[in-house]
Design an enzyme around this catalytic site. Sequence first.
Site, mmCIF file in Angstrom:
data_model
loop_
_atom_site.group_PDB
_atom_site.id
_atom_site.type_symbol
_atom_site.label_atom_id
_atom_site.label_comp_id
_atom_site.label_asym_id
_atom_site.label_seq_id
_atom_site.Cartn_x
_atom_site.Cartn_y
_atom_site.Cartn_z
ATOM 1 N N HIS A 172 -43.540 28.638 43.399
ATOM 2 C CA HIS A 172 -42.814 29.123 44.581
ATOM 3 C C HIS A 172 -41.357 29.423 44.224
ATOM 4 O O HIS A 172 -40.832 30.501 44.553
ATOM 5 C CB HIS A 172 -42.893 28.068 45.688
ATOM 6 N N GLU A 173 -40.692 28.488 43.557
ATOM 7 C CA GLU A 173 -39.276 28.670 43.196
ATOM 8 C C GLU A 173 -39.091 29.841 42.233
ATOM 9 O O GLU A 173 -38.152 30.627 42.360
ATOM 10 C CB GLU A 173 -38.708 27.385 42.578
ATOM 11 N N HIS A 218 -39.054 33.200 43.902
ATOM 12 C CA HIS A 218 -37.758 33.658 44.423
ATOM 13 C C HIS A 218 -36.993 34.424 43.344
ATOM 14 O O HIS A 218 -36.351 35.447 43.625
ATOM 15 C CB HIS A 218 -36.931 32.455 44.890
ATOM 16 N N GLU A 259 -39.384 33.257 51.963
ATOM 17 C CA GLU A 259 -40.231 32.073 51.755
ATOM 18 C C GLU A 259 -41.709 32.454 51.762
ATOM 19 O O GLU A 259 -42.489 31.959 50.941
ATOM 20 C CB GLU A 259 -39.947 31.022 52.832
#
Length: 403
Positions: free
Chosen positions: A306-307, A310, A387
């Site tokens: 997920h990070e 970004h 997100e």
Amino acid sequence: MSSLDADTVLLSILFLVVIENALEIFISLRQVKVYQTALKVPVELTSQMGEETFHKARKYGLDQEKFGIFKAVVMDVGLLCMELYIGLIAVLWQLSVQVVDRLQWDSKNEIIVSCVFVLLSNILSTFKGLPFKIYKIFVLEETHGFNKQTARFFAWDQLKGFLVTQVLMIPITAAIIFIVQRGGDNFFIWLWIFTGVISLVLLTLYPIFIAPLFDKYTPLEKGALRQSIEDLAASLKFPLTKLFVVEGSKRSSHSNAYFYGLWNSKRIVLFDTLLLNKGKPDDSELSEEEKGKGCTDEEVLAVLGHELGHWKLGHVTKNIIIMQIHLFLMFLVFGNVFKYAPLYVAMGFQPGTRPILVGLLIVFTYVLAPYNALMNFAMTLLSRRFEYQADEFAFKLGFADQA
């Protein structure tokens, strides 16, 4: 300018403060209603979350919202409006002048007075916020089993935080006043460039020199998890140079992961609370309560997926660009309105007294309040979109079951 102008400005500022906070409180009350009525695990999450976990999260969220509403009513509406009405900013400025005189410095030097003003304002702000911070950590977080801080650790942490803040803020304040005084008609451009440079410097130096003052960072030990993270970073062409574990368990049992660094030198930081048994191969050092806690390697990779999403999708760069445009517009407005005398009279200053730092505070906080509210709303929408995109990125990496 007439006193009527100043009175109108003050009433307008008070009105904006009340309206903006009323809207925030209204939204929070709606969220409270959601927490109170959503008593079952959503169908979409039944395979991922049990009833006990769901209700713990719901009750924690409910308590947080109620605390936030109480703090907003007391601090952001009641106390702030009272401070504005009695002209506390002007009182602090006059006190700063008196302190400078007592120290036998030059009280006509606005840079010196502004630095003392920042120090006194930060002391007052610290004491005002301290009861709420203590309640949040030692009551709210403690009640829900998240707090790990002792009173001694908390006190030392607050003191270090205050000292580091002053070391950073006072020189920056002096530079801002100097730029406005010497920058000519287009000083706001130089001010914008200066803040951009300072932001990049702090982004680079904070994790290396400042963050270690508060928490212990150690390299992640070699093993299956480290190899998996390095392989994941390599597959995405993420320029990973270092991999750390931060001892966040001394503060809280909350867990997280993040990356930092500029250009081709990125570092990943994992909270030890995120790792199974805090990432230790031998659990003999852990208490019985800590044993078996944390995420599996696959779940840690899902969080990092997920990070890294970004980063891969350019969210960090986009946010930096948006914020630089936002800052430029704010400095542009400041450059055109900060000399408007009624702004200062409304804050309790005598006619003719127009401190640059106070003008910056008034314009950024109150004059631009409607714009800031719209900007915050737009950024919230954009953040939600980012997100979801990062979640989808991790999903496509194959971490659907662990997310």
